[in-house]
Scaffold this motif. Sequence first.
Motif, short mmCIF file in Angstrom:
data_model
loop_
_atom_site.label_atom_id
_atom_site.label_comp_id
_atom_site.label_asym_id
_atom_site.label_seq_id
_atom_site.Cartn_x
_atom_site.Cartn_y
_atom_site.Cartn_z
N LYS A 113 0.82 -1.21 0.00
CA LYS A 113 0.00 0.00 0.00
C LYS A 113 0.85 1.26 0.00
N ARG A 114 2.02 1.19 0.60
CA ARG A 114 2.86 2.39 0.73
C ARG A 114 4.12 2.31 -0.14
N ASN A 115 4.01 1.68 -1.27
CA ASN A 115 5.15 1.65 -2.19
C ASN A 115 5.52 3.07 -2.62
N ASN A 116 6.81 3.35 -2.61
CA ASN A 116 7.30 4.63 -3.12
C ASN A 116 7.96 4.39 -4.47
N TYR A 117 7.52 5.09 -5.49
CA TYR A 117 8.03 4.88 -6.83
C TYR A 117 8.95 6.04 -7.23
N ASP A 118 10.21 5.73 -7.35
CA ASP A 118 11.19 6.72 -7.79
C ASP A 118 10.85 7.15 -9.21
N LYS A 119 10.69 8.46 -9.42
CA LYS A 119 10.29 8.97 -10.73
C LYS A 119 11.33 8.70 -11.82
N ALA A 120 12.52 8.27 -11.43
CA ALA A 120 13.56 8.00 -12.44
C ALA A 120 13.39 6.63 -13.08
N TYR A 121 12.51 5.79 -12.51
CA TYR A 121 12.38 4.41 -12.98
C TYR A 121 10.93 4.06 -13.30
N ASN A 122 10.79 3.04 -14.11
CA ASN A 122 9.50 2.39 -14.33
C ASN A 122 9.43 1.13 -13.48
N TYR A 123 8.21 0.65 -13.20
CA TYR A 123 8.06 -0.49 -12.32
C TYR A 123 7.01 -1.47 -12.85
N ILE A 124 7.31 -2.75 -12.68
CA ILE A 124 6.30 -3.80 -12.82
C ILE A 124 5.94 -4.22 -11.41
N VAL A 125 4.67 -4.02 -11.03
CA VAL A 125 4.24 -4.26 -9.66
C VAL A 125 3.33 -5.49 -9.62
N LEU A 126 3.74 -6.51 -8.87
CA LEU A 126 2.97 -7.75 -8.76
C LEU A 126 2.16 -7.76 -7.47
N ASN A 127 0.86 -7.97 -7.60
CA ASN A 127 0.00 -8.09 -6.43
C ASN A 127 -0.32 -9.57 -6.24
N ARG A 128 0.36 -10.20 -5.30
CA ARG A 128 0.18 -11.64 -5.11
C ARG A 128 -1.23 -11.99 -4.65
N LYS A 129 -1.83 -11.15 -3.82
CA LYS A 129 -3.15 -11.43 -3.28
C LYS A 129 -4.21 -11.37 -4.38
N GLU A 130 -4.17 -10.31 -5.18
CA GLU A 130 -5.17 -10.13 -6.24
C GLU A 130 -4.78 -10.80 -7.55
N LYS A 131 -3.51 -11.22 -7.64
CA LYS A 131 -2.96 -11.82 -8.87
C LYS A 131 -3.14 -10.88 -10.06
N THR A 132 -2.72 -9.64 -9.82
CA THR A 132 -2.79 -8.61 -10.85
C THR A 132 -1.41 -7.98 -11.04
N ILE A 133 -1.28 -7.25 -12.13
CA ILE A 133 -0.01 -6.59 -12.46
C ILE A 133 -0.30 -5.15 -12.84
N LEU A 134 0.53 -4.26 -12.33
CA LEU A 134 0.47 -2.86 -12.74
C LEU A 134 1.81 -2.46 -13.36
N TYR A 135 1.73 -1.63 -14.37
CA TYR A 135 2.93 -1.06 -14.95
C TYR A 135 2.96 0.42 -14.58
N VAL A 136 3.88 0.80 -13.71
CA VAL A 136 4.03 2.19 -13.29
C VAL A 136 5.04 2.84 -14.24
N GLN A 137 4.53 3.74 -15.06
CA GLN A 137 5.32 4.33 -16.14
C GLN A 137 5.72 5.75 -15.77
N ASN A 138 6.98 5.92 -15.40
CA ASN A 138 7.50 7.24 -15.04
C ASN A 138 8.44 7.82 -16.08
N ASN A 139 9.28 6.96 -16.62
CA ASN A 139 10.36 7.38 -17.51
C ASN A 139 10.08 6.88 -18.93
N TYR A 140 9.50 7.76 -19.76
CA TYR A 140 9.13 7.35 -21.11
C TYR A 140 9.07 8.58 -22.01
N LYS A 141 8.95 8.36 -23.30
CA LYS A 141 9.12 9.44 -24.29
C LYS A 141 8.16 10.61 -24.08
N THR A 142 6.90 10.32 -23.79
CA THR A 142 5.90 11.39 -23.69
C THR A 142 5.52 11.71 -22.25
#
Length: 317
Positions: free
Chosen positions: A175-204
């Motif tokens: 719940k309290r993940n901190n996402y460094d704006k310099a990186y992108n993240y693949i976030v795995l939710n083991r309980k819900e079995k879902t995936i989020l792509y946190v997109q910080n560093n990209y062309k647009t």
Amino acid sequence: MDKFIRLLVDQDLKEGTIKNYISQIDKLVKLFNNDEELNFIKHPEETILKVEDSYKNIGTISNKISLILSIIKFMFPDDKEYKKYFDKYKIYRDSLRDKIGEEYKKQEASPKQLEKSITPEQNDTIKSSLLKKVKHSIKSEEDIRGLRDYIIYLMYDTLNSRSDFIKSKFILYKKRNNYDKAYNYIVLNRKEKTILYVQNNYKTEGAYKQQILPIDSKLFKYFIKLYNAYKKLNIDSGYVFYQDNLSKPMTEENVSKLYSRIGKALIDKPISIAVMRVQKASNDYEAHKDLKTKARNMGHSERTHTSIYSKKNISKI
């Protein structure tokens, strides 16, 4: 060339942008017999002919000339002699852009794009062939590479994105993940079995800021398998995707070559990420064509049509 690199660093550009500049200027210098002093710039006519002889794609030629313009702009901003060279290169580059613009207006795939395009059947063949290489139990580095290739191909097939996801870090959901704006993240939710792509560093990113995109949950079992395999084989799991040595994070250049090799190996065709994106976007061609026609008939722009006139909660007539 070293001076140009130092000037780039002083421009407060992104690290990825600087690396791309360095890579491109290195290729340009090699094209002109390792002319580190960049003397070839002083001979616009000869330089243009050399670039034209070395590259067939008009977009690539335009990019090479644009790079030369950037070099002059950064290194010789007040030099009258180089201003003359700049003007000659710019006239030529602009003529190329006009030609490219005319080609875009046709909305037709180029011969090269057609050559690298694939059919739905070929796409299914690639996915099924890669899936066969995914082992039930991951026991070796070779098994990891097989799993990695399958996930990467599915990411492009479902997300249709550029390659910024390839540099993502791997984390489990909190719940309290901190996402460094310099990186992108693949976030795995083991309980819900879902995936989020946190997109910080990209062309647009300047236009869209941070984006949190859901990834097809069908991929969860493969991502978690990869995450667990890293732990099992004592491989650093800081990043999601690694090069074949499984120690260096994969780059956009690495993944472009890998994607092409996958096609060559499985359907005897060196497929392309850029062409895949063209094909995915072309699924909307008829809808976009209809939108353009309707906007023109109503006397306003497509942007005005979609942002002001088009509403989701009104009866259609």
